[in-house]
Scaffold this motif. Structure first.
Motif, PDB file in Angstrom:
ATOM      1  N   LEU B   6     -15.812  11.266  17.210  1.00  0.00           N
ATOM      2  CA  LEU B   6     -16.081  12.212  16.130  1.00  0.00           C
ATOM      3  C   LEU B   6     -15.461  11.685  14.849  1.00  0.00           C
ATOM      4  O   LEU B   6     -16.081  11.629  13.798  1.00  0.00           O
ATOM      5  N   LEU B   7     -14.228  11.279  14.996  1.00  0.00           N
ATOM      6  CA  LEU B   7     -13.464  10.830  13.843  1.00  0.00           C
ATOM      7  C   LEU B   7     -12.774   9.533  14.237  1.00  0.00           C
ATOM      8  O   LEU B   7     -12.154   9.451  15.299  1.00  0.00           O
ATOM      9  N   GLN B   8     -12.947   8.543  13.402  1.00  0.00           N
ATOM     10  CA  GLN B   8     -12.330   7.253  13.712  1.00  0.00           C
ATOM     11  C   GLN B   8     -11.468   6.775  12.558  1.00  0.00           C
ATOM     12  O   GLN B   8     -11.982   6.526  11.467  1.00  0.00           O
ATOM     13  N   LEU B   9     -10.185   6.643  12.814  1.00  0.00           N
ATOM     14  CA  LEU B   9      -9.311   6.056  11.800  1.00  0.00           C
ATOM     15  C   LEU B   9      -9.211   4.573  12.099  1.00  0.00           C
ATOM     16  O   LEU B   9      -8.980   4.176  13.242  1.00  0.00           O
ATOM     17  N   LYS B  10      -9.414   3.767  11.065  1.00  0.00           N
ATOM     18  CA  LYS B  10      -9.289   2.321  11.262  1.00  0.00           C
ATOM     19  C   LYS B  10      -8.321   1.757  10.245  1.00  0.00           C
ATOM     20  O   LYS B  10      -8.572   1.827   9.050  1.00  0.00           O
ATOM     21  N   ASN B  11      -7.228   1.230  10.747  1.00  0.00           N
ATOM     22  CA  ASN B  11      -6.222   0.584   9.898  1.00  0.00           C
ATOM     23  C   ASN B  11      -5.870   1.434   8.686  1.00  0.00           C
ATOM     24  O   ASN B  11      -5.765   0.938   7.574  1.00  0.00           O
ATOM     25  N   LEU B  12      -5.699   2.698   8.935  1.00  0.00           N
ATOM     26  CA  LEU B  12      -5.372   3.602   7.829  1.00  0.00           C
ATOM     27  C   LEU B  12      -3.945   3.345   7.338  1.00  0.00           C
ATOM     28  O   LEU B  12      -2.997   3.293   8.135  1.00  0.00           O
ATOM     29  N   ARG B  13      -3.831   3.167   6.031  1.00  0.00           N
ATOM     30  CA  ARG B  13      -2.497   3.004   5.450  1.00  0.00           C
ATOM     31  C   ARG B  13      -2.375   3.944   4.244  1.00  0.00           C
ATOM     32  O   ARG B  13      -3.221   3.944   3.361  1.00  0.00           O
ATOM     33  N   THR B  14      -1.354   4.757   4.258  1.00  0.00           N
ATOM     34  CA  THR B  14      -1.114   5.697   3.161  1.00  0.00           C
ATOM     35  C   THR B  14       0.210   5.339   2.514  1.00  0.00           C
ATOM     36  O   THR B  14       1.242   5.337   3.179  1.00  0.00           O
ATOM     37  N   SER B  15       0.168   5.012   1.233  1.00  0.00           N
ATOM     38  CA  SER B  15       1.406   4.626   0.553  1.00  0.00           C
ATOM     39  C   SER B  15       1.699   5.565  -0.595  1.00  0.00           C
ATOM     40  O   SER B  15       0.797   5.983  -1.325  1.00  0.00           O
ATOM     41  N   PHE B  16       2.966   5.922  -0.733  1.00  0.00           N
ATOM     42  CA  PHE B  16       3.390   6.789  -1.836  1.00  0.00           C
ATOM     43  C   PHE B  16       4.065   5.973  -2.907  1.00  0.00           C
ATOM     44  O   PHE B  16       4.777   5.013  -2.606  1.00  0.00           O
ATOM     45  N   ARG B  17       3.846   6.363  -4.143  1.00  0.00           N
ATOM     46  CA  ARG B  17       4.535   5.686  -5.227  1.00  0.00           C
ATOM     47  C   ARG B  17       5.941   6.277  -5.352  1.00  0.00           C
ATOM     48  O   ARG B  17       6.115   7.477  -5.505  1.00  0.00           O
ATOM     49  N   ILE B  18       6.924   5.442  -5.251  1.00  0.00           N
ATOM     50  CA  ILE B  18       8.303   5.856  -5.505  1.00  0.00           C
ATOM     51  C   ILE B  18       8.806   4.937  -6.598  1.00  0.00           C
ATOM     52  O   ILE B  18       8.798   3.725  -6.427  1.00  0.00           O
ATOM     53  N   GLN B  19       9.218   5.505  -7.703  1.00  0.00           N
ATOM     54  CA  GLN B  19       9.434   4.738  -8.930  1.00  0.00           C
ATOM     55  C   GLN B  19       8.183   3.898  -9.210  1.00  0.00           C
ATOM     56  O   GLN B  19       7.129   4.485  -9.354  1.00  0.00           O
ATOM     57  N   ASP B  20       8.291   2.573  -9.168  1.00  0.00           N
ATOM     58  CA  ASP B  20       7.079   1.830  -9.506  1.00  0.00           C
ATOM     59  C   ASP B  20       6.436   1.111  -8.341  1.00  0.00           C
ATOM     60  O   ASP B  20       5.459   0.399  -8.507  1.00  0.00           O
ATOM     61  N   ASP B  21       6.987   1.336  -7.139  1.00  0.00           N
ATOM     62  CA  ASP B  21       6.432   0.642  -5.987  1.00  0.00           C
ATOM     63  C   ASP B  21       5.753   1.617  -5.041  1.00  0.00           C
ATOM     64  O   ASP B  21       6.056   2.804  -5.039  1.00  0.00           O
ATOM     65  N   TYR B  22       4.849   1.072  -4.264  1.00  0.00           N
ATOM     66  CA  TYR B  22       4.216   1.889  -3.234  1.00  0.00           C
ATOM     67  C   TYR B  22       4.841   1.597  -1.883  1.00  0.00           C
ATOM     68  O   TYR B  22       5.077   0.437  -1.534  1.00  0.00           O
ATOM     69  N   PHE B  23       5.140   2.643  -1.129  1.00  0.00           N
ATOM     70  CA  PHE B  23       5.707   2.470   0.204  1.00  0.00           C
ATOM     71  C   PHE B  23       4.805   3.174   1.209  1.00  0.00           C
ATOM     72  O   PHE B  23       4.453   4.342   1.006  1.00  0.00           O
ATOM     73  N   ALA B  24       4.467   2.461   2.281  1.00  0.00           N
ATOM     74  CA  ALA B  24       3.553   3.030   3.271  1.00  0.00           C
ATOM     75  C   ALA B  24       4.280   4.014   4.166  1.00  0.00           C
ATOM     76  O   ALA B  24       5.300   3.695   4.772  1.00  0.00           O
ATOM     77  N   GLY B  63      -3.197   9.545  -7.768  1.00  0.00           N
ATOM     78  CA  GLY B  63      -2.378   8.820  -8.727  1.00  0.00           C
ATOM     79  C   GLY B  63      -1.005   8.453  -8.198  1.00  0.00           C
ATOM     80  O   GLY B  63      -0.381   7.532  -8.687  1.00  0.00           O
ATOM     81  N   ARG B  64      -0.552   9.185  -7.179  1.00  0.00           N
ATOM     82  CA  ARG B  64       0.758   8.865  -6.633  1.00  0.00           C
ATOM     83  C   ARG B  64       0.621   8.306  -5.218  1.00  0.00           C
ATOM     84  O   ARG B  64       1.598   7.980  -4.578  1.00  0.00           O
ATOM     85  N   THR B  65      -0.604   8.271  -4.743  1.00  0.00           N
ATOM     86  CA  THR B  65      -0.831   7.892  -3.359  1.00  0.00           C
ATOM     87  C   THR B  65      -1.920   6.825  -3.294  1.00  0.00           C
ATOM     88  O   THR B  65      -2.900   6.901  -4.030  1.00  0.00           O
TER      89      THR B  65
END
Ligand code: ATP
Ligand code: SF4
Ligand code: MG
Lengths: 322, 331
Positions: B6-24, B63-65
Motif C-alpha cells: 500500500l505504502l512503500q518508503l524507499k531510502n527515506l531521509r528526513t533532515s532538520f536544519r539546526i543553525q545552518d546544517d541539516y541533520f538527519a 524550509g526547515r526540513t
C-alpha cells in the motif's frame, strides 16, 4: 448568561458608590475653588460677596451634606452646574460626549483596520521581508509618544500642507444636518483619528503576531492539515480564530482606555470632546465638571470590563460565565 | 486480505536544519506497509518515529526540513506532490492519529464540525449527510451519546473520549492507511487498553493498513503483524511479530525486550542497555550508531557501517556481528 450580567451590574452599584465617595473627597481636597480664582481678576468681587455667593451655592455646608446633595442630583441625572461655564454639566457634556465617542470609535476602527492585516501578514510569514518591515514599523510606533506624533501630523498635514483643519470638530459655517456638515465632521476627524490609530496599532500587531506564531505550531493545526484542509482555511478556520482570542478579550478595555486616551488627541487638535474639557476643568477648578467626568469614566471602566468578559465568553467556548 | 503493498518508503531521509546544517532524524528508512496490515514502529524517545510519520504526511515545517527518497503511494511519490495535491491525499487516503488528545483538537470548534471538516474536502456530501456520517462515526468509536458529543467542545470531554473523537476524525473518509503516533501514551492505563481495542476493532472492520508508533511492546505483541525497531533514525531490525519476539537478533531489540516491565526474572531485567539516544547533532554518523552504548563489545569483533541485511527470510538486522554479542552476564 443573563443572570451573570445582571449580577455584575448589581455588583457595580457598591463599586460606584465607593468611587463617588473617593472622587468627592479628592475633589474637595484639591486646593482652591472656582470662585476664589475669579476674585483677583474680577473687580466686582470682594470678600463679602464671595462669602455670600459661596453660602448661596452651598459650598459652605458640611461635606457630607454636599456629598448627598451631589449624589441625589446624580441619581436624577443632574450633575450640577458648571460654575465656570454657567451651564448645567449635562448640557455641557452632551455635544462633547458625542465628539469623543466619534473620535474614539474612529481611532479604534482605523487602528484595527491597520493592525489586523499587518499582524496577520507578519505572523503568517515570519521572517519574510514583509514581517521585518512590520516589526520595524512596530518599533517606531512603540517608541513614538502619542503627543509628539500627533503634533507632527498636525504640523505637516494641518499647517504645512494645509490638507486638514487644525482645530475644532466641525466647520461653524455649515448647517447642522446637511451633507456638507457630515463631510466637515469627517474632515475634522481624519487627522486626530489617524494619529491615534497609528500609535495604538502597536499592541494589537504585537499580540496578533506572537499569537499566530504560537498557534501555528500547535497540534490541532497539524490535525487540520492531516485532514487535508486547504492552507488558506487552516489559517482562517483554525489558526486565526484562535489567535484573535486575546484581542477580542481586550476590545472592551480598549474602548474605555481610548476614551481616556483621547485627552492628548483632543488637546492637541483642539477637538471639543470630554478629554479636552477635563483638562481645562481641572485647571479652572470646575469641580462639578471634573467629578462628573471621573464618575463617567469610572462607570465606563466597569462597563468595559463587563463587556470584555461577555465578548470573551462569546468567542471562547471554554469560558463559561454563570 | 491481500499482500498488495500500500505504502512503500524507499531510502527515506528526513533532515532538520539546526543553525545552518541539516541533520538527519530519519535516515535511509525503507519500509513497506501492505493492505490490511499493522506495522509497528518501536524505539526509544527521540529515535525519529514521529519525524518519520510526519514525513509520510508531509507535515514538516517547510524550509526547515529536507526530505529525500521516496514515499510511494498509489503509484505516486508523495514527496514530489505539491501542497495542493498532498491535501487531496491527507485525510482521504491517509489518516493520522496524534499522541495527545488534549491538544490535537481545535478548542473553538465542536467535535462534530471537526469530524465533518475532512468530508468537506474529500466528499460531495451535503450538510445533512455529513452530520449523519459524523454521528455514525462517533457511535463506531464508542462514544456513548453521539448526538450530545456532536455538539460538545473538546474541553467538555475526558481524555479518553477526546482520543475517540481524534480517531473518528482520522477515519472519517475511510482512509486505506492510518498512522497512529503513540495514540495512548497520554492516557490513563485503563483507558489505553480500551483505545487499543477500539483501534484493533476498527482496523479489522475497515481493513485498513496501520502504522502504529509506540514504546509499548505489549501493545506491539497484541496488535502488530510486523515490527520495525528504530534506533537513532535507522531501522535496526525488521521482522514479523512472532520472529521478533521469538528470535530477536539486534542487541538493541534484545535490550528493549528485556526492559518490558512484565519480565519477572531479575537476571533478565539486568540485560538492559544503559544510556539514551544521542541528540541529532551528536549522533555518530559513521559506523554503527549503537556502538557507544555497548562498551563491553570488543572493537575487533565489529565491522564498520552495518547495513540492514536479511538474515533469514523476511527478517532484517542492521548488525554485522550480532552473533558475537552477549550481555555482560551471559559471557
Ligand atoms: N522540527 C525539528 N527540528 C529539529 N529537530 C527535530 C525536529 N523534530 C524532531 N527533531 C529531533 O529529531 C529527533 C527525532 O525526534 P522524534 O520526535 O521523531 O522522536 P520520537 O521517536 O517520535 O520520540 P518520542 O517517542 O519522544 O515521540 C530528536 O532528536 C528530535 O530532537
Ligand atoms: S554492529 Fe556491533 S555495535 Fe552495532 S549493534 Fe551490532 S554488535 Fe552492537
Ligand atoms: Mg514522537
Amino acid at each position: 448568561m443573563l443572570k451573570f450580567i445582571l449580577r455584575r451590574i448589581l455588583i457595580m452599584i457598591p463599586q460606584l458608590i465607593i468611587l463617588s465617595v473617593l472622587i468627592f473627597a479628592l475633589a474637595k481636597a484639591m486646593p482652591g475653588d472656582a470662585l476664589t480664582g475669579q476674585l483677583a481678576s474680577s473687580p466686582k468681587m470682594d470678600a463679602q460677596t464671595l462669602h455670600e455667593l459661596k453660602q448661596k451655592l452651598g459650598m459652605l455646608d458640611p461635606p457630607y451634606v454636599q456629598y448627598f446633595r451631589w449624589l441625589k442630583g446624580l441619581l436624577h441625572g443632574d450633575m450640577g452646574m458648571s460654575i465656570i461655564h454657567q451651564t448645567p454639566v449635562t448640557q455641557l457634556l452632551a455635544g462633547r460626549m458625542e465628539n469623543t465617542i466619534l473620535l474614539s470609535a474612529a481611532v479604534l476602527i482605523l487602528s484595527y483596520l491597520i493592525a489586523i492585516p499587518l499582524g496577520i501578514v507578519s505572523g503568517r510569514w515570519t521572517d519574510s521581508w514583509a514581517d521585518k518591515m512590520v516589526v520595524g514599523y512596530n518599533y517606531i510606533t512603540f517608541a513614538t509618544p502619542l503627543f509628539i506624533f500627533a503634533l507632527l501630523m498636525l504640523f505637516i498635514f494641518g499647517f504645512v500642507l494645509g490638507w486638514f483643519p487644525t482645530s475644532g470638530s466641525v466647520d461653524i459655517r455649515v448647517e447642522n444636518g446637511t451633507f456638507s456638515y457630515f463631510m466637515s465632521k469627517v474632515n475634522h476627524l481624519i487627522l486626530p483619528a489617524f494619529s491615534g490609530a497609528i500609535i495604538s496599532t502597536t499592541v494589537t500587531i504585537q499580540y496578533l503576531r506572537t499569537e499566530i506564531i504560537d498557534t501555528k505550531i500547535k497540534d490541532f493545526v497539524k490535525t487540520a492539515r492531516a485532514k487535508g484542509v486547504s492552507e488558506s482555511n487552516v489559517y482562517t478556520r483554525h489558526i486565526l480564530r484562535n489567535s484573535f482570542l486575546p484581542i477580542a478579550a481586550f476590545l472592551g478595555y480598549d474602548i474605555v482606555s481610548l476614551i481616556g486616551g483621547s485627552v492628548f488627541l483632543e488637546s492637541i487638535y483642539g477637538y471639543p470632546g470630554i478629554g479636552q474639557l477635563f483638562i481645562t476643568s481641572i485647571a479652572q477648578r470646575d469641580f462639578s465638571v471634573v467629578t462628573a467626568l471621573v464618575m463617567i469614566s469610572g462607570l465606563a471602566t466597569l462597563v468595559g470590563t463587563l463587556l470584555s468578559d461577555i465578548i470573551l465568553s462569546a468567542v471562547d467556548p471554554r469560558i463559561r460565565i454563570e | 486480505m491481500g499482500n498488495q503493498p500500500l505504502l512503500q518508503l524507499k531510502n527515506l531521509r528526513t533532515s532538520f536544519r539546526i543553525q545552518d546544517d541539516y541533520f538527519a532524524a530519519v535516515d535511509d528508512v525503507s519500509l513497506t506497509v501492505n493492505e490490511n496490515e499493522v506495522v509497528a514502529i518501536v524505539g526509544e524517545s527521540g529515535c525519529g518515529k514521529s519525524a518519520l510519520a510526519l514525513s509520510i504526511m508531509g507535515l514538516h515545517q517547510e524550509g526547515r526540513t529536507k526530505l529525500e527518497g521516496n514515499v510511494n503511494f498509489n503509484g505516486r511519490n508523495l514527496l514530489s506532490l505539491s501542497t495542493g495535491e498532498m491535501n487531496k491525499v491527507r485525510g482521504k487516503d491517509i489518516g493520522m492519529i496524534f499522541q495527545d488528545p488534549l491538544t490535537a483538537l481545535n478548542p473553538l470548534m465542536t467535535c462534530g464540525k471537526q469530524i465533518e471538516e475532512s468530508m468537506t474536502y474529500h466528499t460531495s456530501f451535503t450538510g445533512g449527510e455529513k452530520k449523519e456520517r459524523a454521528l455514525e462515526l462517533l457511535k463506531s468509536v464508542g462514544i456513548p451519546n453521539p448526538g450530545r458529543t456532536y455538539k460538545q467542545y473538546p474541553h467538555e470531554l475526558s481524555g479518553g473520549m477526546r482520543q475517540r473523537v481524534v480517531i473518528a476524525v482520522a477515519i472519517a473518509c475511510n482512509p486505506s492507511i492510518v498512522i497512529a503516533d503513540e495514540p495512548t501514551t497520554a492516557l490513563d492505563v485503563t483507558i489505553q487498553a480500551q483505545i487499543m481495542d477500539l483501534l484493533k476493532e476498527l482496523q479489522k472492520k475497515n481493513e485498513t493498513g496501520i502504522i502504529l508508533i509506540t514504546h509499548d511492546l505489549g501493545v506491539v505483541a497484541e496488535m502488530a503483524d510486523r515490527v520495525a525497531v528504530m534506533y537513532a533514525g535507522e531501522i535496526v531490525e525488521l521482522a514479523d511479530v512472532h520472529t521478533l519476539f521469538e528470535n530477536p537478533l539486534h542487541p538493541y531489540t534484545r535490550s528493549l525486550l528485556n526492559s518490558i516491565p512484565s519480565t519477572t526474572d531479575e537476571k533478565e531485567r539486568l540485560h538492559v542497555i544503559q544510556g539514551v539516544v544521542p541528540s541529532l547533532k551528536n549522533l555518530p554518523r559513521k559506523g554503527c550508531r549503537f556502538k557507544n552504548r555497548i562498551e563491553w563489545m570488543d572493537d575487533h569483533e565489529h565491522e564498520e557501517n552495518p547495513v540492514l541485511r536479511e538474515v533469514e527470510p523476511d527478517h532484517f538486522v542492521r548488525c554485522t556481528c550480532y552473533k558475537n554479542f552477549h550481555f555482560p552476564e551471559e559471557k
